[in-house]
Motif scaffolding. Structure first.
Motif, short mmCIF file in Angstrom:
data_model
loop_
_atom_site.label_atom_id
_atom_site.label_comp_id
_atom_site.label_asym_id
_atom_site.label_seq_id
_atom_site.Cartn_x
_atom_site.Cartn_y
_atom_site.Cartn_z
N VAL A 99 1.12 -1.48 -0.15
CA VAL A 99 -0.38 -0.22 0.01
C VAL A 99 0.77 1.56 -0.08
O VAL A 99 0.75 2.09 -0.88
N SER A 100 2.38 1.55 1.03
CA SER A 100 2.90 2.46 0.95
C SER A 100 4.58 2.30 1.20
O SER A 100 4.90 3.10 1.58
N GLU A 101 4.40 1.14 0.53
CA GLU A 101 6.40 1.14 0.52
C GLU A 101 6.82 2.06 0.11
O GLU A 101 6.40 2.61 -1.02
N LEU A 102 8.10 1.83 0.29
CA LEU A 102 8.92 2.25 -0.21
C LEU A 102 9.46 1.77 -1.57
O LEU A 102 9.10 0.70 -1.50
N ASP A 103 9.98 2.28 -2.56
CA ASP A 103 10.46 2.29 -3.73
C ASP A 103 12.17 1.73 -4.26
O ASP A 103 12.65 2.79 -3.37
N PRO A 104 12.37 0.80 -4.46
CA PRO A 104 13.81 -0.03 -3.83
C PRO A 104 14.89 0.79 -5.04
O PRO A 104 16.29 1.05 -4.69
N VAL B 298 17.40 3.18 -1.31
CA VAL B 298 16.38 2.69 -0.45
C VAL B 298 17.17 0.99 -0.30
O VAL B 298 17.29 0.56 1.04
N ARG B 299 17.22 -0.22 -1.55
CA ARG B 299 18.02 -1.46 -1.46
C ARG B 299 18.77 -1.31 -0.58
O ARG B 299 19.06 -2.36 0.08
N ASP B 300 19.60 -0.33 0.02
CA ASP B 300 21.16 -0.57 0.64
C ASP B 300 21.06 -0.23 1.83
O ASP B 300 22.12 0.01 2.97
N LEU B 301 19.23 0.86 2.37
CA LEU B 301 19.20 0.50 4.06
C LEU B 301 18.78 -0.53 4.50
O LEU B 301 18.29 -1.92 4.25
#
Length: 317
Positions: A91-96, A158-161
Motif C-alpha cells: 500500500v505505501s511501500e518504499l521504492d527500492p 532504499v535497497r541499501d538501507l
C-alpha cells in the motif's frame, strides 16, 4: 507540538467481514490524543485490515469508530486527510529503485501540490522551497534519521538501507504531512532485539510529540498506551492476504512475517484500501453509534480467508 494535535481514537464492536469470513471482529478501542496504540496479534488475525479501517482506507461492516471525532465509515475521506501511513506492504511501500533524497523530494512536492492552500501556492517559489525543506528537516529529525550517516547520504538507494533505517525513512515521509494519526504496519518485523527497542523508542517519541500512533506488531512494547488484540490467527505465514510477499528491496534481519496488500485509489468498493492521507473521495453512509471502554479486546471468529477476501476486493472491477 501540542498534544491536542493528535487524534483521539475510539471504536466499539468494530468489525470487517469478507465473503468468506471476518477479517477482524468485536474490536473495542479507547485512546486519547497522543497515545501509542499497539495492535497485537498473530499472523492471519486481521491486524493490517484493522489499521487500514481505522485510517479510513477500508470500509468496516460492523460497529462504529471515531477518529478525531470523525465517525467511521461515514467520514472515511476526512479521516484519510488527517492520517498518514508509514510502511504498509503493498500500500505505501518504499521504492527500492529510488534514493532517500528522491523519496523525500517527491513527498514534499506532493504535499505542496495537493495539501497546500491557494495562498501558499501563490507564494514566491523560493519561499515555497524553503518551507518544503523545513518540513523535510523537521520530519527527519522526528524520525531520528540523519542522512549524513548513510553510505551515500541522500543519494543512498532504499535497497541499501538497513531495516530500521527504512522504517525511519517511511515514518519521516509520513510525518512530512504533519498528520494527527500515524499508522505503522509491522513495526517490529525483521528487527533484532536492539533494533526493535529503537523502533519502539521512535514511535513513543512521535506519540510524545503529540501525534497519535497506531502500530501493528507481534509483541507490544511496555510503553504502549493502549493495547488492542486481534485474537488468534492461523498457522499460515501470510497475515492479511494470500500469496508470497513481494520483495521490499530493504535488507532484512531476523524473523519473517511478510504479507502483501493492494495499492489502489478510492472507489465505491466497501472494503478497499486507499493509499495516502490526501486521497480524494467521499462515502455517504448512515451515521453509526460509537464508544469505547476497554483498552484491550480479543477478537473471535477471525479468519485469514475473511481478511484475504477483504483485500481481494481491490482487484475486482
Amino acid at each position: 507540538m501540542d498534544s491536542a494535535h493528535g487524534a483521539a481514537v475510539t471504536a466499539e464492536d468494530f468489525g470487517l467481514e469478507g465473503p468468506r469470513g471476518w477479517a477482524f471482529r468485536s474490536v473495542t478501542v479507547e485512546a486519547e490524543p497522543g497515545s501509542l496504540i499497539a495492535v497485537v496479534g498473530p499472523s492471519g488475525s486481521g491486524r493490517t485490515s484493522l489499521l487500514l479501517a481505522l485510517t479510513g482506507r477500508m470500509r468496516p461492516t460492523e460497529g462504529g469508530a471515531e477518529v478525531a471525532g470523525l465517525p467511521l465509515p461515514r467520514k472515511m475521506a476526512a479521516v484519510r486527510r488527517i492520517s498518514a501511513l508509514g510502511p504498509v506492504q503493498g500500500v505505501s511501500e518504499l521504492d527500492p529503485a529510488l534514493t532517500v533524497g528522491e523519496h523525500l523530494r517527491e513527498r514534499a512536492l506532493l504535499q505542496r501540490r495537493f495539501d497546500a492552500s491557494l495562498r501558499a501556492l501563490l507564494r514566491p517559489r523560493a519561499a515555497r522551497a524553503k518551507e518544503a525543506r523545513h518540513r523535510v528537516d523537521e520530519a527527519l529529525e522526528a524520525a531520528g534519521l540523519d542522512t549524513a550517516t548513510l553510505p551515500k547520504r541522500e543519494r543512498t538507494s532504499v535497497r541499501d538501507l538497513e531495516r530500521l533505517e527504512a522504517l525511519r525513512l517511511s515514518v519521516a515521509l509520513a510525518l512530512i504531512g504533519r498528520p494527527r494519526l500515524l499508522a505503522v504496519d509491522d513495526a517490529d518485523l525483521k528487527l533484532s532485539d536492539a533494533d526493535r527497542a529503537e523502533a519502539w523508542r521512535l514511535l513513543r517519541s512521535v506519540a510524545e510529540s503529540g501525534t497519535t500512533v497506531l502500530a501493528v506488531c507481534s509483541e507490544a512494547s511496555e510503553g504502549a498506551t493502549v493495547v488492542v488484540s486481534t485474537g488468534r490467527g492461523t498457522d499460515s505465514p501470510d497475515d492479511d492476504a494470500p500469496g508470497d510477499s513481494p520483495d521490499d528491496g530493504v535488507q532484512d534481519h531476523g524473523s519473517t512475517d511478510d504479507r502483501p496488500a493492494d495499492d489502489t485509489t478510492d472507489s465505491s468498493a466497501d472494503t478497499r484500501p486507499t493509499e495516502g492521507g490526501c486521497t480524494a473521495g467521499t462515502h455517504d453512509d448512515a451515521d453509526t453509534d460509537h464508544a469505547g471502554t476497554d483498552d484491550e479486546t480479543t477478537v473471535e471468529n477471525t479468519t485469514e480467508e475473511g481478511t484475504a477476501d477483504a483485500l481481494a476486493e481491490t482487484r475486482r472491477a
